[in-house]
Scaffold this motif. Structure first.
Motif, PDB file in Angstrom:
ATOM      1  N   LEU A  63       8.801 -39.867  -7.937  1.00 55.94           N
ATOM      2  CA  LEU A  63       9.210 -39.622  -9.324  1.00 55.94           C
ATOM      3  C   LEU A  63      10.644 -39.104  -9.388  1.00 55.94           C
ATOM      4  O   LEU A  63      11.372 -39.395 -10.333  1.00 55.94           O
ATOM      5  N   THR A  64      11.039 -38.334  -8.377  1.00 55.84           N
ATOM      6  CA  THR A  64      12.425 -37.867  -8.310  1.00 55.84           C
ATOM      7  C   THR A  64      13.380 -39.043  -8.184  1.00 55.84           C
ATOM      8  O   THR A  64      14.408 -39.108  -8.874  1.00 55.84           O
ATOM      9  N   SER A  98      19.933 -36.584  -3.700  1.00 53.10           N
ATOM     10  CA  SER A  98      20.392 -36.338  -2.329  1.00 53.10           C
ATOM     11  C   SER A  98      19.711 -35.112  -1.731  1.00 53.10           C
ATOM     12  O   SER A  98      19.335 -35.107  -0.551  1.00 53.10           O
ATOM     13  N   PHE A  99      19.545 -34.072  -2.536  1.00 50.24           N
ATOM     14  CA  PHE A  99      18.967 -32.816  -2.062  1.00 50.24           C
ATOM     15  C   PHE A  99      17.547 -33.023  -1.558  1.00 50.24           C
ATOM     16  O   PHE A  99      17.170 -32.533  -0.483  1.00 50.24           O
ATOM     17  N   SER A 100      16.741 -33.762  -2.331  1.00 52.09           N
ATOM     18  CA  SER A 100      15.364 -34.013  -1.900  1.00 52.09           C
ATOM     19  C   SER A 100      15.307 -34.913  -0.677  1.00 52.09           C
ATOM     20  O   SER A 100      14.457 -34.729   0.209  1.00 52.09           O
ATOM     21  N   THR A 101      16.209 -35.881  -0.596  1.00 54.60           N
ATOM     22  CA  THR A 101      16.181 -36.846   0.504  1.00 54.60           C
ATOM     23  C   THR A 101      16.501 -36.191   1.844  1.00 54.60           C
ATOM     24  O   THR A 101      16.095 -36.693   2.891  1.00 54.60           O
ATOM     25  N   ILE A 102      17.200 -35.077   1.837  1.00 53.21           N
ATOM     26  CA  ILE A 102      17.561 -34.405   3.084  1.00 53.21           C
ATOM     27  C   ILE A 102      16.331 -33.837   3.798  1.00 53.21           C
ATOM     28  O   ILE A 102      16.245 -33.870   5.031  1.00 53.21           O
ATOM     29  N   THR A 103      15.358 -33.344   3.046  1.00 50.73           N
ATOM     30  CA  THR A 103      14.229 -32.633   3.660  1.00 50.73           C
ATOM     31  C   THR A 103      12.879 -33.289   3.436  1.00 50.73           C
ATOM     32  O   THR A 103      12.017 -33.240   4.319  1.00 50.73           O
ATOM     33  N   LEU A 271      19.399 -23.888 -19.093  1.00 46.65           N
ATOM     34  CA  LEU A 271      18.874 -22.568 -18.729  1.00 46.65           C
ATOM     35  C   LEU A 271      17.590 -22.693 -17.918  1.00 46.65           C
ATOM     36  O   LEU A 271      17.375 -21.942 -16.953  1.00 46.65           O
ATOM     37  N   LEU A 272      16.742 -23.638 -18.286  1.00 44.37           N
ATOM     38  CA  LEU A 272      15.490 -23.826 -17.562  1.00 44.37           C
ATOM     39  C   LEU A 272      15.752 -24.295 -16.135  1.00 44.37           C
ATOM     40  O   LEU A 272      15.141 -23.808 -15.175  1.00 44.37           O
ATOM     41  N   VAL A 273      16.676 -25.237 -15.978  1.00 42.52           N
ATOM     42  CA  VAL A 273      17.031 -25.732 -14.648  1.00 42.52           C
ATOM     43  C   VAL A 273      17.637 -24.621 -13.801  1.00 42.52           C
ATOM     44  O   VAL A 273      17.308 -24.469 -12.620  1.00 42.52           O
ATOM     45  N   VAL A 274      18.525 -23.829 -14.391  1.00 43.71           N
ATOM     46  CA  VAL A 274      19.157 -22.720 -13.678  1.00 43.71           C
ATOM     47  C   VAL A 274      18.109 -21.722 -13.197  1.00 43.71           C
ATOM     48  O   VAL A 274      18.164 -21.231 -12.063  1.00 43.71           O
ATOM     49  N   VAL A 304      12.093 -29.289  -3.965  1.00 45.92           N
ATOM     50  CA  VAL A 304      11.225 -30.413  -4.317  1.00 45.92           C
ATOM     51  C   VAL A 304      10.966 -30.477  -5.824  1.00 45.92           C
ATOM     52  O   VAL A 304      11.154 -31.526  -6.456  1.00 45.92           O
ATOM     53  N   MET A 305      10.553 -29.350  -6.405  1.00 41.74           N
ATOM     54  CA  MET A 305      10.127 -29.373  -7.801  1.00 41.74           C
ATOM     55  C   MET A 305      11.291 -29.508  -8.783  1.00 41.74           C
ATOM     56  O   MET A 305      11.191 -30.256  -9.762  1.00 41.74           O
ATOM     57  N   THR A 306      12.386 -28.784  -8.543  1.00 48.18           N
ATOM     58  CA  THR A 306      13.513 -28.850  -9.482  1.00 48.18           C
ATOM     59  C   THR A 306      14.121 -30.249  -9.563  1.00 48.18           C
ATOM     60  O   THR A 306      14.348 -30.754 -10.673  1.00 48.18           O
ATOM     61  N   PRO A 307      14.393 -30.945  -8.442  1.00 47.70           N
ATOM     62  CA  PRO A 307      14.878 -32.326  -8.552  1.00 47.70           C
ATOM     63  C   PRO A 307      13.901 -33.253  -9.261  1.00 47.70           C
ATOM     64  O   PRO A 307      14.311 -34.232  -9.895  1.00 47.70           O
TER      65      PRO A 307
END
Length: 335
Positions: A63-64, A98-103, A271-274, A304-307
């Protein structure tokens, strides 16, 4: 037998990743086992829970990918979205993907298969790119807070201040800042010696879990971890906080209730993302180096969840005529 011949015979019977320490006729050779790979213990050793985590991680990762790609394509093809705010949202999607794909892909492999090994070079590379993209995202979220500050506090000058050239330079600076942060984080870790245990109590390589395995002094590495990552997360968080102090002060001075509601709605998604990203990050990197099992679970929020949630959050909140309808379609796919 000459010392040189004796040394060559010793090296023939030793493994490739070890050197022998012995004093013989004035010669000293080092004996140090060098770790060539690590074992990622993951989130749990329970096979049933590993299957659950595999399914959850896979679903959120897919989904990301779909949500962030659809946002990037929609913003690219729709001329109405070629504005500073949507340019920043597009870059955020690139960072999230990119962030999720790293881990996450490596974690999926470890959940599914019994082998949980990662090479020494792969571990250092994962650490570097994790902090590279993570640091760039910290700077970028701070940049987006500044963009909202200019839009609400200086609306008449917004297009002049946030012109195309300035936006491009600001985005490039976030990537450069992330690279500098990653180098400052990875270099001290690379100087450590690993000659004993090789089991990392995490599902990806990070500076703190690695430093616990080092057989040399970790003072420089731990100091760099605390100062570098701590300063980054706290500094960016303060930048966002100060921006919103000015934003809230300006919004409260708006007489129209509708105007105040629209202004707050504009900032609500950011604000929610931050909160989701900086909350766990500040707790993880702004405390002394003490092992907490909760760290692994907290890392799931920003890794995982934020992206996964960002496409849903931004497409739900941002409406703009035809673009709003298109982004709501993305929301139905990514959410």
């Amino acid at each position: 037998m000459t010392p040189y011949k004796k040394l060559s015979q010793i090296q023939k019977v030793m493994p490739l990743n070890t050197l022998q320490v012995d004093k013989m006729e004035g010669m000293t050779v080092r004996n140090e086992t060098r770790v060539t790979q690590f074992i990622l213990l993951g989130l749990t050793s329970n096979p049933d829970l590993q299957i659950v985590f595999f399914v959850l991680f896979l679903a959120m990762y897919l989904l990301t990918i779909s949500g962030n790609l659809l946002i990037m394509v929609t913003i690219y093809v729709d001329c109405q979205l070629h504005t500073a705010m949507y340019f920043f949202i597009c870059n955020l999607s690139v960072l999230d993907l990119s962030f999720s794909t790293i881990t996450v892909p490596k974690a999926l492999v470890n959940f599914f298969f019994q082998s949980k090994t990662i090479s020494f070079g792969g571990c250092i590379a994962q650490l570097f790119f994790f902090h590279f993209i993570g640091g760039a995202e910290c700077f970028h979220l701070t940049l987006m807070a500044y963009d909202r500050y200019v839009a609400i506090c200086n609306p008449l000058r917004y297009t002049t201040i946030m012109n195309r050239r300035v936006c491009l330079l600001l985005v490039v600076s976030t990537w450069v800042g992330g690279f500098v942060h990653a180098f400052a984080q990875a270099f001290p870790t690379l100087q450590l010696s690993f000659c004993g245990p090789n089991e990392i109590d995490h599902y990806f390589c990070d500076a703190h879990p690695l430093s616990l395995l080092a057989c040399s002094s970790t003072f420089a590495s731990k100091t760099a971890d605390l100062v570098n990552s701590g300063t980054l997360t706290l500094g960016c968080f303060l930048g966002v906080f100060i921006s919103y102090v000015y934003i809230i002060t300006t919004v409260l001075n708006i007489r129209s209730t509708t105007g105040r509601r629209k202004a707050f709605s504009t900032c609500a998604s950011h604000l929610l993302v931050v909160t989701l990203f900086f909350g766990p990050s500040v707790f993880t990197y702004m405390r002394p180096s003490v092992t907490f099992a909760a760290d692994k679970m907290l890392s799931i929020f920003y890794n995982v969840m934020t992206p996964w949630l960002n496409p849903f959050i931004y497409t739900l909140r941002n409406e703009k005529g035809k673009a709003g309808k298109q982004l709501e379609n993305i929301c139905s796919v990514a959410g």
